[in-house]
Design a protein around this motif. Structure first.
Motif, PDB file in Angstrom:
ATOM      1  N   HIS A  33       0.832  -1.208   0.000  1.00 54.36           N
ATOM      2  CA  HIS A  33       0.000   0.000   0.000  1.00 54.36           C
ATOM      3  C   HIS A  33       0.870   1.263   0.000  1.00 54.36           C
ATOM      4  N   ASP A  34       1.871   1.318   0.885  1.00 57.67           N
ATOM      5  CA  ASP A  34       2.745   2.502   0.915  1.00 57.67           C
ATOM      6  C   ASP A  34       3.976   2.189   1.771  1.00 57.67           C
ATOM      7  N   ILE A  35       5.009   2.918   1.516  1.00 57.05           N
ATOM      8  CA  ILE A  35       6.217   2.916   2.354  1.00 57.05           C
ATOM      9  C   ILE A  35       6.369   4.337   2.877  1.00 57.05           C
ATOM     10  N   LEU A  36       6.324   4.489   4.183  1.00 52.82           N
ATOM     11  CA  LEU A  36       6.350   5.813   4.788  1.00 52.82           C
ATOM     12  C   LEU A  36       7.720   6.089   5.410  1.00 52.82           C
ATOM     13  N   VAL A  37       8.140   7.340   5.322  1.00 46.83           N
ATOM     14  CA  VAL A  37       9.358   7.822   5.987  1.00 46.83           C
ATOM     15  C   VAL A  37       8.919   8.924   6.925  1.00 46.83           C
ATOM     16  N   THR A  38       9.056   8.682   8.225  1.00 47.53           N
ATOM     17  CA  THR A  38       8.582   9.636   9.228  1.00 47.53           C
ATOM     18  C   THR A  38       9.712  10.419   9.896  1.00 47.53           C
ATOM     19  N   SER A  39      10.923   9.982   9.754  1.00 47.16           N
ATOM     20  CA  SER A  39      12.054  10.691  10.387  1.00 47.16           C
ATOM     21  C   SER A  39      12.547  11.814   9.479  1.00 47.16           C
ATOM     22  N   ASN A  40      13.195  12.761  10.133  1.00 40.75           N
ATOM     23  CA  ASN A  40      13.785  13.874   9.385  1.00 40.75           C
ATOM     24  C   ASN A  40      15.133  13.417   8.819  1.00 40.75           C
ATOM     25  N   ILE A  41      15.314  13.590   7.532  1.00 46.91           N
ATOM     26  CA  ILE A  41      16.552  13.171   6.875  1.00 46.91           C
ATOM     27  C   ILE A  41      17.443  14.397   6.716  1.00 46.91           C
ATOM     28  N   PRO A  42      18.529  14.490   7.470  1.00 47.97           N
ATOM     29  CA  PRO A  42      19.380  15.685   7.376  1.00 47.97           C
ATOM     30  C   PRO A  42      20.270  15.636   6.141  1.00 47.97           C
ATOM     31  N   ALA A  43      20.840  16.779   5.831  1.00 47.91           N
ATOM     32  CA  ALA A  43      21.799  16.853   4.723  1.00 47.91           C
ATOM     33  C   ALA A  43      23.099  16.154   5.126  1.00 47.91           C
ATOM     34  N   ILE A  44      23.767  15.614   4.142  1.00 49.05           N
ATOM     35  CA  ILE A  44      25.034  14.918   4.361  1.00 49.05           C
ATOM     36  C   ILE A  44      26.177  15.879   4.056  1.00 49.05           C
ATOM     37  N   ASN A  45      27.142  15.953   4.955  1.00 47.43           N
ATOM     38  CA  ASN A  45      28.315  16.811   4.770  1.00 47.43           C
ATOM     39  C   ASN A  45      29.536  15.945   4.474  1.00 47.43           C
ATOM     40  N   ILE A  46      30.215  16.265   3.390  1.00 44.09           N
ATOM     41  CA  ILE A  46      31.379  15.492   2.949  1.00 44.09           C
ATOM     42  C   ILE A  46      32.535  16.456   2.700  1.00 44.09           C
ATOM     43  N   SER A  47      33.733  16.099   3.177  1.00 40.56           N
ATOM     44  CA  SER A  47      34.938  16.914   2.988  1.00 40.56           C
ATOM     45  C   SER A  47      35.869  16.228   2.002  1.00 40.56           C
ATOM     46  N   VAL A  48      36.433  17.046   1.099  1.00 41.39           N
ATOM     47  CA  VAL A  48      37.387  16.565   0.100  1.00 41.39           C
ATOM     48  C   VAL A  48      38.622  17.433   0.187  1.00 41.39           C
ATOM     49  N   ILE A  71      22.887   7.591   8.087  1.00 43.38           N
ATOM     50  CA  ILE A  71      21.576   8.253   8.149  1.00 43.38           C
ATOM     51  C   ILE A  71      20.587   7.361   8.902  1.00 43.38           C
ATOM     52  N   ARG A  72      19.920   7.944   9.851  1.00 45.10           N
ATOM     53  CA  ARG A  72      18.860   7.215  10.568  1.00 45.10           C
ATOM     54  C   ARG A  72      17.548   7.436   9.829  1.00 45.10           C
ATOM     55  N   VAL A  73      16.963   6.341   9.401  1.00 45.04           N
ATOM     56  CA  VAL A  73      15.706   6.384   8.646  1.00 45.04           C
ATOM     57  C   VAL A  73      14.661   5.573   9.417  1.00 45.04           C
ATOM     58  N   ALA A  74      13.549   6.212   9.707  1.00 43.89           N
ATOM     59  CA  ALA A  74      12.452   5.550  10.427  1.00 43.89           C
ATOM     60  C   ALA A  74      11.150   5.747   9.667  1.00 43.89           C
ATOM     61  N   GLY A  75      10.250   4.773   9.768  1.00 47.12           N
ATOM     62  CA  GLY A  75       8.962   4.870   9.078  1.00 47.12           C
ATOM     63  C   GLY A  75       8.166   3.596   9.228  1.00 47.12           C
ATOM     64  N   GLN A  76       7.243   3.341   8.265  1.00 47.15           N
ATOM     65  CA  GLN A  76       6.381   2.160   8.308  1.00 47.15           C
ATOM     66  C   GLN A  76       6.302   1.501   6.928  1.00 47.15           C
ATOM     67  N   TYR A 211       8.922   0.904  -2.825  1.00 51.64           N
ATOM     68  CA  TYR A 211       9.921   1.833  -2.266  1.00 51.64           C
ATOM     69  C   TYR A 211       9.403   3.264  -2.341  1.00 51.64           C
ATOM     70  N   ARG A 212       9.855   4.039  -1.398  1.00 51.86           N
ATOM     71  CA  ARG A 212       9.604   5.486  -1.359  1.00 51.86           C
ATOM     72  C   ARG A 212      10.953   6.182  -1.559  1.00 51.86           C
ATOM     73  N   GLN A 213      11.055   6.999  -2.582  1.00 49.79           N
ATOM     74  CA  GLN A 213      12.328   7.644  -2.930  1.00 49.79           C
ATOM     75  C   GLN A 213      12.332   9.102  -2.475  1.00 49.79           C
ATOM     76  N   ILE A 214      13.465   9.498  -1.859  1.00 52.79           N
ATOM     77  CA  ILE A 214      13.623  10.855  -1.333  1.00 52.79           C
ATOM     78  C   ILE A 214      14.967  11.400  -1.811  1.00 52.79           C
ATOM     79  N   ASP A 215      14.983  12.631  -2.222  1.00 54.31           N
ATOM     80  CA  ASP A 215      16.238  13.304  -2.573  1.00 54.31           C
ATOM     81  C   ASP A 215      16.870  13.864  -1.301  1.00 54.31           C
ATOM     82  N   VAL A 216      18.066  13.414  -1.013  1.00 51.35           N
ATOM     83  CA  VAL A 216      18.790  13.863   0.178  1.00 51.35           C
ATOM     84  C   VAL A 216      19.858  14.855  -0.246  1.00 51.35           C
TER      85      VAL A 216
END
Length: 370
Positions: A33-48, A71-76, A211-216
């Motif tokens: 029926h659905d894949i839910l993402v309930t947690s806040n997905i923060p931006a990823i910081n990478i150093s080069v 990344i901590r991902v929570a949902g149903q 699957y539920r796709q999110i741009d991070v």
């Protein structure tokens, strides 16, 4: 009737299964029926950073120096209900990349592995409910370096290289200009929260994915290397500049025929003439002279030595004229020998005169007596 219901359900699943291959950014198969993402997905910081010991852009070694992000991902996972079958939420997983669904040969639907470049372990949800919670710590694995070529998956170093390429093409400066300065820019990666629902009709067991796709957002921090310099090579090469003409100075090597600071001066004309003279003419051999005793020899030799060592003002006019004529080739030994020869000649002449003067003269005979 029960058999008919089972056949209808099976026909419905078969009819819907081909549509599973047509995936969107988020896609659910027939039993999901659905894949839910309930947690806040923060931006990823990478150093080069550039870790190369060379100061030239062509020898750069860009590497990811920040820790691997997690990344901590929570949902149903929410499954559909069917009267003719038992459905339950079975498992969840987090994947990074371009996800898509495909039909499985044994029935059901799965996630196509192509396009996925990082994923978390699968988390079993347990229970027997249509809706189950998941909580996953998903590490984001990506390459730390880039060896050239085309990058099919997310590579932070490749992103920095592409940004530098655009900087040079747009006339912003050379590669060295880009690599010297701190820079931060943002891109995105696709995160997919994937869930599976088990379908069990008694005679058929299938597993359906969705699957539920999110741009991070991803912030890439490039830490500039102040020691980077423009490498002077052929004009027109990427990241290089034309070498300015160096100013004249001691850095230039002496040209042929010219004297450098550490070279001896050229031989003088008189030195070359002296080298061509016979050895006897330079006074390198001794001549035999008679022994000279007395004050006359000292009067001849000693003043000559003094005149050779005294300043010009203390010499006679004749000595100065003779010294000027002999300058450059006269030495103290020549003067001594020359004056000694004169003393010898004078002594010989003087000894004859002295013998004549000391010869006894005949006294006049006394007058005879008459």
């Amino acid at each position: 009737m029960k058999i008919l219901t089972s056949l209808l359900a099976g026909a419905t699943l078969i009819a819907l299964t081909p549509a599973i291959a047509a995936a969107d950014d988020s896609d659910m198969s027939v039993a999901v029926h659905d894949i839910l993402v309930t947690s806040n997905i923060p931006a990823i910081n990478i150093s080069v950073r550039n870790l190369s010991p060379s100061p030239f852009p062509g020898m750069r070694n860009l590497r990811v120096t920040s820790p691997r992000p997690v990344i901590r991902v929570a949902g149903q996972v929410w499954c559909k209900a069917f009267q003719s079958a038992h459905i339950r939420a079975d498992a969840a997983q987090v994947m990074f990349g371009n996800a898509s669904l495909h039909s499985l040969p044994e029935g059901g639907a799965g996630v196509h592995p192509l396009g996925i470049w990082s994923s978390s372990p699968i988390q079993a949800l347990g229970g027997d409910e249509l809706l189950r919670n998941y909580n996953i710590n998903a590490p984001v694995d990506f390459p730390e370096t880039w060896e050239g070529g085309i990058s099919l998956f997310f590579n932070p170093v490749y992103e920095v290289e592409q940004r530098m390429k655009q900087f040079v093409q747009n006339g912003g400066g050379t590669e060295a200009d880009f690599l010297r300065v701190d820079d931060v820019f943002e891109t995105t990666i696709k995160m997919n929260a994937v869930g599976w629902c088990d379908y069990d009709s008694g005679s058929q067991q299938y597993r359906f994915a969705g699957y539920r796709q999110i741009d991070v957002p991803v912030h890439i921090f490039y830490h500039g290397d102040p020691d980077i310099e423009d490498q002077v090579t052929a004009v027109g090469s990427p990241g290089t500049i034309q070498a300015p003409p160096p100013p004249p100075g001691p850095s230039f090597a002496p040209s042929p025929g010219r004297r450098g600071r550490d070279q001896a001066p050229p031989p003088r004309r008189r030195d070359r003439e002296r080298e061509r003279e016979p050895q006897e003419a330079r006074g390198d051999v001794f001549i035999a002279i008679p022994d000279i005793d007395g004050e006359d020899s000292e009067a001849l030799i000693v003043p000559a030595v003094q005149r050779q060592q005294d300043p010009v003002e203390a010499r006679t006019e004749d000595d100065r004229r003779r010294t000027d004529d002999d300058r450059g080739g006269s030495t103290l030994g020549d003067t001594i020998r020359r004056e000694a020869a004169r003393a010898a000649i004078g002594a010989l002449l003087g000894s004859g005169r002295s013998s004549r003067e000391s010869r006894p003269q005949a006294r006049p005979a006394p007058p005879r007596s008459r």
